[in-house]
Scaffold this motif. Sequence first.
Motif, PDB file in Angstrom:
ATOM      1  N   ILE A 162       0.820  -1.212   0.000  1.00 23.03           N
ATOM      2  CA  ILE A 162       0.000   0.000   0.000  1.00 23.03           C
ATOM      3  C   ILE A 162       0.853   1.262   0.000  1.00 23.03           C
ATOM      4  CG2 ILE A 162      -0.241   0.042   2.523  1.00 23.03           C
ATOM      5  CD1 ILE A 162      -3.106   1.111   2.055  1.00 23.03           C
ATOM      6  N   ASP A 163       2.054   1.215   0.589  1.00 22.03           N
ATOM      7  CA  ASP A 163       2.875   2.431   0.607  1.00 22.03           C
ATOM      8  C   ASP A 163       3.378   2.801  -0.784  1.00 22.03           C
ATOM      9  OD1 ASP A 163       4.565   0.191   0.661  1.00 22.03           O
ATOM     10  OD2 ASP A 163       6.143   1.252   1.778  1.00 22.03           O
ATOM     11  N   VAL A 164       3.615   1.819  -1.640  1.00 22.42           N
ATOM     12  CA  VAL A 164       4.027   2.115  -3.015  1.00 22.42           C
ATOM     13  C   VAL A 164       2.845   2.677  -3.805  1.00 22.42           C
ATOM     14  CG1 VAL A 164       4.991   1.177  -5.149  1.00 22.42           C
ATOM     15  CG2 VAL A 164       5.816   0.337  -2.944  1.00 22.42           C
ATOM     16  N   ARG A 165       1.663   2.123  -3.574  1.00 19.61           N
ATOM     17  CA  ARG A 165       0.473   2.660  -4.255  1.00 19.61           C
ATOM     18  C   ARG A 165       0.197   4.098  -3.825  1.00 19.61           C
ATOM     19  NH1 ARG A 165      -1.626  -2.466  -2.792  1.00 19.61           N
ATOM     20  NH2 ARG A 165      -3.129  -1.570  -1.317  1.00 19.61           N
ATOM     21  N   LEU A 166       0.472   4.414  -2.557  1.00 20.28           N
ATOM     22  CA  LEU A 166       0.221   5.763  -2.042  1.00 20.28           C
ATOM     23  C   LEU A 166       1.341   6.734  -2.406  1.00 20.28           C
ATOM     24  CD1 LEU A 166      -1.011   4.913   1.565  1.00 20.28           C
ATOM     25  CD2 LEU A 166      -2.393   6.032  -0.187  1.00 20.28           C
ATOM     26  N   PHE A 167       2.571   6.368  -2.070  1.00 14.98           N
ATOM     27  CA  PHE A 167       3.693   7.307  -2.111  1.00 14.98           C
ATOM     28  C   PHE A 167       4.672   7.082  -3.257  1.00 14.98           C
ATOM     29  CE2 PHE A 167       2.872   6.679   2.629  1.00 14.98           C
ATOM     30  CZ  PHE A 167       1.955   7.717   2.685  1.00 14.98           C
ATOM     31  N   GLY A 168       4.459   6.004  -4.033  1.00 14.37           N
ATOM     32  CA  GLY A 168       5.385   5.714  -5.113  1.00 14.37           C
ATOM     33  C   GLY A 168       6.746   5.312  -4.576  1.00 14.37           C
ATOM     34  N   GLY A 169       7.765   5.505  -5.403  1.00 13.79           N
ATOM     35  CA  GLY A 169       9.114   5.177  -4.967  1.00 13.79           C
ATOM     36  C   GLY A 169       9.971   4.696  -6.117  1.00 13.79           C
TER      37      GLY A 169
END
Length: 326
Positions: free
Chosen positions: A111-118
Motif C-alpha cells: 500500500i505504501d508504493v500505491r500511495l507514495f510511489g518510490g
Amino acid sequence: MTEVNRRSEIVFLYDIKDGNPNGDPLDENKPRIDEETGINLVTDVRLKRTIRDHLYKFRGKEIFVREISDENGSIQDAKMRARDFLTIDEPLDSFETGKKAINEKLLADCIDVRLFGGTVPLELKVKKGKNETGSITHTGPVQFKIGRSMHKVFMKHFRGTGAFASKGGASQKTFREEDFLPYSLISFYGIINENAAKDTKLSEEDINLLLDGMWNGTKNLISRSKVGQVPRFLFKVNYKEGNYHIGDLNNLFTLKSDLIDEEIRDISQVKIEVQKLIDVLGKNKDKIENAQICSDGSITFTYDGKEIDFEKSLMEAGINTEILTM
C-alpha cells in the motif's frame, strides 16, 4: 476496488506537548526549527513513516519500506527487498520479465508504493550474461509538503542524570541532555493526484486507509518523544474535475491567540481563523464535490473574528460536507 478518478487536497492539524515531533539527526536530534522564522518543521518522511507503521502494525497491510533482518542480524538492502516480490525463479529468461513480475506483485501487495510511489533498485540473475541492474520508478499519487507549526515555537533544553555509571568502577552517573518543545500546533498539506493514481493502481479504499493512518497513526505513536501528539483536525476537499485544485489550502487557516507565539502551551489558547478558506471554497463550489471533516472538537474556528460552527459555515457557503469517523 474503486478507482481514484478525482483530485483531492488535504490539511491535517495535530499538536504535541513537551515532545519532539521530528528530531534532526545532524543536529543532536533537536527538534527541527527554521532559524529565521522560529517555525517548527516536520518532514514529509516523518509523516509517511507514521502512516506506514500504522498500516503495517495495526491494519495488517504490507509495506515495501520496512526494516527486515536475516538470522545473522544483517538488514536487507533495497535490492534484496525487491527480490521478495519476484514471483518467478532465477535465472530469468530476460531482465524485463523479472522487472514486470516484481512490479505487478509490488503494486498488488504494498500500500505504501500505491500511495507514495518510490524508486526500487533491481539486480536480477538472467540466463545469459551477468546479473543485470535497473529500477522500477513510480511517482506517488499522494504528496505532502513539509509540515510547519502555525506559530513560532520555543525550544527547551535540560540536562539530567542517567541510571548508570559512566564506566566500570566509576562513582558518578552519566549525564543526559535533551531538547523538546513545550508546545507546537503543526499543519500538513497534501494532495492526491488522480493521474499518478492510475499508474500505481491506487484505490479509494487505499485513501481511506491513508486518512486512518494519518489520524490514528499520529494518535498511537506512543514513544518517549512523541507521546504528547494528538490529532486535532483533518480536512479533505474532493473536486469534481480532473486536473484541477485550488492549491495551498493550508495557507488559508490562520492561528490567532492573545498570547505571543512562544508562550502558547495548549490548543485552548488559540483560535483558527478560516474566513479566507470558506470564501475561496465558496467561490469554487461548482468545482467541488464535497469536503470531508474529522475533528476532535478541541479547535475553536472563527470567521472574521467571530466563533462559528465550521461544518455549518461550509454548508452555508454551498459546500457539501461529510463527517469522517476515525
